[in-house]
Design an enzyme around this catalytic site. Structure first.
Site, PDB file in Angstrom:
ATOM      1  CB  CYS A 113      -0.938   0.008   1.200  1.00  0.00           C
ATOM      2  SG  CYS A 113      -2.129  -1.343   1.187  1.00  0.00           S
ATOM      3  CG  HIS A 250      -3.272   3.686   1.803  1.00  0.00           C
ATOM      4  ND1 HIS A 250      -3.757   3.237   0.594  1.00  0.00           N
ATOM      5  CD2 HIS A 250      -3.308   2.628   2.655  1.00  0.00           C
ATOM      6  CE1 HIS A 250      -4.061   1.954   0.702  1.00  0.00           C
ATOM      7  NE2 HIS A 250      -3.807   1.563   1.944  1.00  0.00           N
ATOM      8  CG  ASN A 280      -6.595  -0.626   1.022  1.00  0.00           C
ATOM      9  OD1 ASN A 280      -5.871  -0.200   0.121  1.00  0.00           O
ATOM     10  ND2 ASN A 280      -6.122  -1.045   2.183  1.00  0.00           N
TER      11      ASN A 280
HETATM   12  N1  ACO Z   1     -18.509  -8.218   8.901  1.00  0.00           N
HETATM   13  C1  ACO Z   1     -18.985  -8.508  10.121  1.00  0.00           C
HETATM   14  N2  ACO Z   1     -18.173  -8.801  11.158  1.00  0.00           N
HETATM   15  C2  ACO Z   1     -16.851  -8.799  10.933  1.00  0.00           C
HETATM   16  C3  ACO Z   1     -16.295  -8.522   9.670  1.00  0.00           C
HETATM   17  C4  ACO Z   1     -17.181  -8.229   8.632  1.00  0.00           C
HETATM   18  N3  ACO Z   1     -16.751  -7.923   7.386  1.00  0.00           N
HETATM   19  N4  ACO Z   1     -14.944  -8.591   9.756  1.00  0.00           N
HETATM   20  C5  ACO Z   1     -14.646  -8.913  11.026  1.00  0.00           C
HETATM   21  N5  ACO Z   1     -15.803  -9.041  11.744  1.00  0.00           N
HETATM   22  C6  ACO Z   1     -15.962  -9.412  13.151  1.00  0.00           C
HETATM   23  C7  ACO Z   1     -14.817 -10.227  13.677  1.00  0.00           C
HETATM   24  O1  ACO Z   1     -14.972 -11.586  13.349  1.00  0.00           O
HETATM   25  C8  ACO Z   1     -14.924  -9.957  15.154  1.00  0.00           C
HETATM   26  O2  ACO Z   1     -15.944 -10.790  15.687  1.00  0.00           O
HETATM   27  P1  ACO Z   1     -15.779 -11.497  17.121  1.00  0.00           P
HETATM   28  O3  ACO Z   1     -15.644 -10.364  18.090  1.00  0.00           O
HETATM   29  O4  ACO Z   1     -17.030 -12.283  17.232  1.00  0.00           O
HETATM   30  O5  ACO Z   1     -14.529 -12.315  16.988  1.00  0.00           O
HETATM   31  C9  ACO Z   1     -15.410  -8.514  15.239  1.00  0.00           C
HETATM   32  O6  ACO Z   1     -15.950  -8.224  13.934  1.00  0.00           O
HETATM   33  C10 ACO Z   1     -14.327  -7.523  15.592  1.00  0.00           C
HETATM   34  O7  ACO Z   1     -13.188  -7.794  14.770  1.00  0.00           O
HETATM   35  P2  ACO Z   1     -11.958  -6.837  14.731  1.00  0.00           P
HETATM   36  O8  ACO Z   1     -10.973  -7.337  13.721  1.00  0.00           O
HETATM   37  O9  ACO Z   1     -11.438  -6.571  16.121  1.00  0.00           O
HETATM   38  O10 ACO Z   1     -12.685  -5.486  14.213  1.00  0.00           O
HETATM   39  P3  ACO Z   1     -12.104  -4.051  14.020  1.00  0.00           P
HETATM   40  O11 ACO Z   1     -12.957  -3.067  14.701  1.00  0.00           O
HETATM   41  O12 ACO Z   1     -10.626  -4.014  14.286  1.00  0.00           O
HETATM   42  O13 ACO Z   1     -12.331  -3.815  12.462  1.00  0.00           O
HETATM   43  C11 ACO Z   1     -11.045  -3.879  10.445  1.00  0.00           C
HETATM   44  C12 ACO Z   1     -11.721  -4.682  11.530  1.00  0.00           C
HETATM   45  C13 ACO Z   1     -12.094  -3.101   9.701  1.00  0.00           C
HETATM   46  C14 ACO Z   1     -10.338  -4.843   9.505  1.00  0.00           C
HETATM   47  C15 ACO Z   1     -10.036  -2.907  11.063  1.00  0.00           C
HETATM   48  O14 ACO Z   1      -9.236  -3.561  11.994  1.00  0.00           O
HETATM   49  C16 ACO Z   1      -9.144  -2.257  10.035  1.00  0.00           C
HETATM   50  O15 ACO Z   1      -9.607  -1.550   9.162  1.00  0.00           O
HETATM   51  N6  ACO Z   1      -7.825  -2.455  10.153  1.00  0.00           N
HETATM   52  C17 ACO Z   1      -6.888  -1.883   9.229  1.00  0.00           C
HETATM   53  C18 ACO Z   1      -6.668  -2.858   8.187  1.00  0.00           C
HETATM   54  C19 ACO Z   1      -6.309  -2.264   6.874  1.00  0.00           C
HETATM   55  O16 ACO Z   1      -6.812  -1.244   6.475  1.00  0.00           O
HETATM   56  N7  ACO Z   1      -5.445  -2.948   6.188  1.00  0.00           N
HETATM   57  C20 ACO Z   1      -5.123  -2.607   4.857  1.00  0.00           C
HETATM   58  C21 ACO Z   1      -3.695  -2.596   4.585  1.00  0.00           C
HETATM   59  S1  ACO Z   1      -2.815  -1.658   5.711  1.00  0.00           S
HETATM   60  C22 ACO Z   1      -3.339  -0.159   5.460  1.00  0.00           C
HETATM   61  O17 ACO Z   1      -3.761   0.090   4.376  1.00  0.00           O
HETATM   62  C23 ACO Z   1      -3.242   0.830   6.534  1.00  0.00           C
END
Ligand code: ACO
Length: 323
Positions: A113, A250, A280
């Site tokens: 990214c 980004h 993304n």
């Molecule tokens: N729909 C419904 N529920 C979901 C989904 C979904 N698509 N994805 C995850 N969950 C659930 C999980 O299973 C979890 O359930 P549980 O508590 O029963 O186990 C719950 O939601 C919480 O999961 P987390 O991973 O803790 O959720 P979080 O609030 O952190 O959100 C997310 C997840 C959106 C991926 C977030 O962490 C994020 O955006 N992280 C950055 C990742 C990113 O952008 N990466 C790209 C490359 S790096 C960059 O570009 C910066």
């Protein structure tokens, strides 16, 4: 001194739109969850038969047209991508062939990214030494091809697209009033590989692999690392964050964008956000958002821009550019 001046920017999105409701038919998720946690409403997907180099070529054509340049003038092409058409050759040489550019320099940069920020910094080295007179810097991705469509934690986050800028040398005085790339900061921490990677490759599994991510860990590192890179880039450029006209982050997650802007003191009205409509698109997301800001008239000649990204590696970085 020679500065790397951006003279044109272009973007291209493929034809297929995938909404959150579409994804809710594939994995256990909902439009509400995706919007609330990420800000994403939809993403674009390249149809079968359309590859990363095809998207890159379309974005490059628009950037060239806006710069008033033709493919025959291009002597350097750098494509930031993590989703190349083939293991080799580079997407950059395919773009060179498809655009009909003359023999020159062409290669890819792999920093996931952060690729576009890295690529711009690499090109700046060529321009500053007088080795490039008209360069294309492209971020192009087909991230949907790396998705595990059973993993709701990742497959809802990514989309396909491409963005490109034309970079040309310009005489500067060495002050922040110069046009061009004024300063940047790049970082990588390979010890954090397990947080975000693809579980395949030519010299390990012999397969392409699927994207794996510990989302909440990545989120935490993103806000801290990106904020630090922004302050270092501003210092290198000799500007204050308060001087920035447009912040083009980004586009990973609306909450990351807002968290970073708050932490470094950027007014939300100065943030260009396309994450709702593009999701993304990895290395393509910054030039795509930049192209949108130019097309809708927000970004104007003379404006001071701040770009930043973090991605797999981990890699991260930021750059300050005056148009
Ligand atoms: N729909 C419904 N529920 C979901 C989904 C979904 N698509 N994805 C995850 N969950 C659930 C999980 O299973 C979890 O359930 P549980 O508590 O029963 O186990 C719950 O939601 C919480 O999961 P987390 O991973 O803790 O959720 P979080 O609030 O952190 O959100 C997310 C997840 C959106 C991926 C977030 O962490 C994020 O955006 N992280 C950055 C990742 C990113 O952008 N990466 C790209 C490359 S790096 C960059 O570009 C910066």
């Amino acid at each position: 001194m020679l500065r790397s001046v951006v003279t044109g920017v272009g973007g291209y999105l493929p034809t297929e739109v995938v909404t959150n409701d579409d994804l809710a038919k594939v994995v256990d998720t909902s439009d509400e969850w995706i919007r609330e946690r990420t800000g994403i409403r939809r993403r674009y997907r390249a149809p079968e038969g359309v590859s990363t180099s095809d998207l890159a070529v379309e974005a490059a054509k628009q950037a060239l047209q806006r710069a008033g340049r033709s493919p025959s003038e291009i002597d350097l092409i750098v494509v930031a991508t993590t989703t190349a058409d083939l293991t080799f050759p580079a997407v950059a040489t395919m773009v060179q062939r498809k655009l009909g550019c003359p023999v020159g320099i062409a290669f890819d940069v792999q920093a996931v990214c952060s690729g576009f920020v890295y690529a711009l910094a690499v090109v700046d080295g060529f321009v500053a030494r007088g080795q490039a007179k008209c360069a294309l810097v492209i971020g192009a991705e087909t991230m949907t091809r790396l998705m595990d469509w059973t993993d709701r934690g990742t497959c809802v986050l990514f989309g396909d697209g491409a963005g490109a800028v034309v970079v040309e040398p310009g005489e500067g005085q060495g002050t922040p009033a110069d046009r061009g790339l004024l300063g940047f900061s790049l970082r990588a921490d390979g010890a954090k590989q397990d947080l975000l990677y693809v579980d395949g490759g030519p010299s390990s599994t012999g397969t392409v692999g699927k994207l794996r991510m510990q989302g909440n860990q990545v989120f935490r590192h993103a806000v801290v690392n990106i904020s630090e890179a922004i302050l270092l880039a501003a210092k290198a450029a000799g500007v204050e964050v308060a001087d920035i006209d447009w912040f083009i982050p980004h586009q990973a997650n609306q909450r990351i964008l807002e968290g970073v802007a708050r932490r470094v003191g950027i007014d939300e009205k100065r943030v260009i956000s396309t994450v709702a409509d593009h999701a993304n698109t990895s290395a393509a997301s910054i030039p795509l958002a930049w192209a949108e800001g130019v097309a809708d008239g927000r970004i104007k000649p003379g404006d001071l821009l701040l770009i930043e990204a973090m991605g797999g590696g981990l890699t991260w970085g930021a750059a300050v550019i005056r148009l």
